[in-house]
Structures are given as structure tokens and as C-alpha cells.
Scaffold this active site. Structure first.
Site, PDB file in Angstrom:
ATOM      1  N   GLY A   1      -7.351 -33.469   0.852  1.00  0.00           N
ATOM      2  CA  GLY A   1      -7.229 -33.109  -0.827  1.00  0.00           C
ATOM      3  C   GLY A   1      -8.916 -32.356  -0.906  1.00  0.00           C
ATOM      4  O   GLY A   1      -9.830 -32.139  -0.142  1.00  0.00           O
ATOM      5  N   CYS A   2      -8.983 -32.019  -2.708  1.00  0.00           N
ATOM      6  CA  CYS A   2     -10.292 -31.521  -2.530  1.00  0.00           C
ATOM      7  C   CYS A   2     -11.173 -32.934  -2.473  1.00  0.00           C
ATOM      8  O   CYS A   2     -12.152 -32.483  -1.985  1.00  0.00           O
ATOM      9  CB  CYS A   2      -9.667 -31.477  -3.875  1.00  0.00           C
ATOM     10  SG  CYS A   2      -9.171 -32.593  -5.252  1.00  0.00           S
TER      11      CYS A   2
END
Length: 325
Positions: free
Chosen positions: A134-135
Site C-alpha cells: 500500500g501507499c
């Protein structure tokens, strides 16, 4: 050439993949799958591609491509793979969260490797299946991994991170309208963001006794792309000692830069870079980590993983420069 398929082709991460892959020297984009835009030009959804690529969306997949990128909503990759079979040689890179956690990594005979190259490079090179991080998880892990490596995460970690509006995806919601987001800020999912699980698993991978709290406050920013994360915790090492440990940890990582200067988000937007800044005050260390949520936080990192899986230099096609202004 590596023949590539992109599933969920209308969203921001798919658009970013296309933007980078169309200039990748070893890649041919075979198809971009979208049921809502089938038969229409890619530029219908990705206006920045107008005049650059003559290709239409399709509702048909080629099951024999070399690699497929899944850019579907969280929780949708599993159902897509159940309904659509790819050849045994086809590598799969999932940009959603379906396979990131250890308990979810095994699916129908496929073992997904967590695709953070800075700690899992050897495993990424050997696997056919990647769960792209995920970012927020990427920015936060890169900030903390050197501390975990040296067993220095022994106190609570306070995290405040702000992301751009593209992090919410292309579909409109109450908090993504311009009239709401512009000149505005808010936090969401305080202390319970879904990325905490994958962050914790990576930290334990390096510091097996890690059990401190990650007190994470995610914020919505009024800019389109980028993540600006600040983290602080207690640490007795001097600034010079910390810099040496961070530089040693990342010495062979081409996309990570360590500094003691002030940094700003424009230094990384539209690149696969992560810049980490260290500051020390007494026994407190402040770590600032900046990435582009769509590039190093999603599509750029997915391409970095693809490069490693196919035996290419991991920087291939990713020599991207930020605008800076």
C-alpha cells in the site's frame, strides 16, 4: 519483449502504469481491460494519453501474457482470479490489498510475495506472484525499517501522514469532490488504517520482538498526488549514528535517498523515489518520508517488481524526474 496486461484499466493506478510502461524499453502493452469502457480509446479515461497511444480498452483478456497487473478495488482481485484463468507462466502483480498479509498470501496454489524490494528483493526475483504494498505502508516502512534492522523500535511510534486525493481512487465520494477537498484537510481511520497490518509484519521480519504501538493518523490533503509522512519515536543513537545506519541499509537501493536537510513533496511527485530526512532533538528522532502515492506507492513500485521478476535492472523504465515547480 514482455507482453503486459492491465486489469481495471480505468483507474488512477492503471493510468500511471500505462504512462510509464508505454516508454519502458522492454515492454509491450498487450491489452488494457475495462468492462465499463470496452471498445473506447484509453484517452477517454486517461486524458493525458491523448495523442500518445492508439489503443482501446477491451473486455477480453489474453490469458497468455507474460505478466498481468491487477488494478482492481480492494477485495476484488480474488474474485477476478477465480473467474479468469491465466497461463501457468503468467506472472501476477496485484496492486490491491487481497494478498498482502501473511494469512492471505496463499491462494489456489499461488504464494504471493510481499513486493517491497527494499527488504524482499531476493524473494521477488524468484516468485511469479506479487502483492504490491500500500501507499502509506510503503512510505512508513521505508522510514522505519533501518531502526527495526538494528532493534531500535522499542517505543511507541507516532505517525502523521497526508496523502493526495488520487489515493481515494477515481470514483467520486463525499470527500473527493473538489468543493470539499480544496482548501481543506481532514483525518480518517485514525489508529486503525488497514495498512497497519502489513507495516507491522514487515517490522517484525527485521525485529522479531517488535510489539510497540504504531499510532497512525492518516490525513486527506488538498493536492492530487504525493504522501508526506512524519514519524517520531525515542532513540538514544546520535544523529550521525542514525544517518550511518540508514545509509548502510539503503546503499544498494536506487530509489531511496537519505538526508538531514528539510525536504518537500515536490521532490518526489511523478517519480519512484522515496526521500527520507532525519532530525534529532534530545532522545527523540523525527523521520520524514516522502513518496508519490501513485508511483512508488503503487504503479512505479509494481513496475520495479516486474523488472526484478524478469531479471532486468530494477530502475529500467523508471528514470523519472519530478517537476519541482
Amino acid at each position: 519483449m514482455i507482453n503486459v496486461g492491465i486489469i481495471g484499466g480505468s483507474g488512477y493506478t492503471a493510468g500511471e502504469l500505462i504512462r510509464i510502461l508505454m516508454y519502458h524499453p522492454k515492454v509491450n502493452i498487450d491489452f488494457v481491460y475495462s468492462t465499463t469502457n470496452a471498445g473506447k480509446p484509453l484517452s477517454v479515461a486517461h486524458h493525458d494519453l491523448m495523442g500518445d497511444i492508439e489503443m482501446n480498452f477491451t473486455a477480453e483478456i489474453n490469458p497468455n501474457v507474460n505478466v498481468v497487473f491487477l488494478c482492481l478495488g480492494h477485495g476484488k482481485s480474488i474474485s477476478f482470479l477465480k473467474e479468469n484463468q491465466f497461463a501457468s507462466h503468467t506472472k501476477i502483480i496485484d496492486l490491491g490489498n487481497d494478498f498482502r498479509l501473511n494469512k492471505d498470501a496463499h491462494f489456489e496454489g499461488k504464494d504471493f510475495v510481499y513486493g517491497l524490494p527494499e527488504i524482499n528483493k531476493a524473494e521477488i526475483k524468484k516468485t511469479n506472484y506479487i502483492a504490491n504494498p500500500g501507499c502509506f505502508a510503503t512510505a512508513i516502512q521505508l522510514a522505519l525499517l533501518p531502526l527495526a534492522k538494528h532493534n531500535l523500535l522499542n517505543n511507541d511510534v507516532h505517525i502523521n501522514a497526508t496523502t493526495g486525493s488520487t489515493g481515494a481512487g477515481v470514483s467520486l465520494s463525499e470527500t473527493s469532490h473538489f468543493s470539499w477537498r480544496n482548501n481543506n484537510m481532514s483525518h480518517y481511520k485514525a489508529f486503525e488504517h488497514q495498512h497497519l497490518g502489513e507495516i507491522g509484519e514487515s517490522l517484525v521480519q527485521l525485529q522479531d520482538d517488535f510489539d510497540s504501538e504504531l499510532l497512525f493518523i492518516p490525513n486527506r490533503g488538498d493536492f492530487p498526488r504525493g504522501i508526506f509522512a512524519t514519524l517520531y519515536t525515542l532513540c538514544d543513537d546520535s544523529l550521525e549514528q542514525l544517518v550511518a545506519k540508514y545509509e548502510e541499509f539503503y546503499k544498494n537501493e536506487p530509489f531511496v535517498t537519505v538526508t538531514t536537510t528539510n525536504i518537500n513533496m515536490k521532490q518526489v511527485v511523478q517519480t519512484n523515489k522515496c526521500i527520507i530526512s532525519l532530525l534529532k532533538k534530545g532522545n527523540r528522532v523525527l523521520i520524514t518520508s516522502i513518496i508519490d502515492n501513485l508511483t512508488k506507492g503503487a504503479s512505479g513500485q509494481a513496475i520495479q517488481n516486474m523488472n526484478l521478476m524478469f531479471g532486468l535492472e530494477e530502475t529500467t523504465g523508471l528514470h523519472l524526474k519530478p517537476s519541482g515547480f
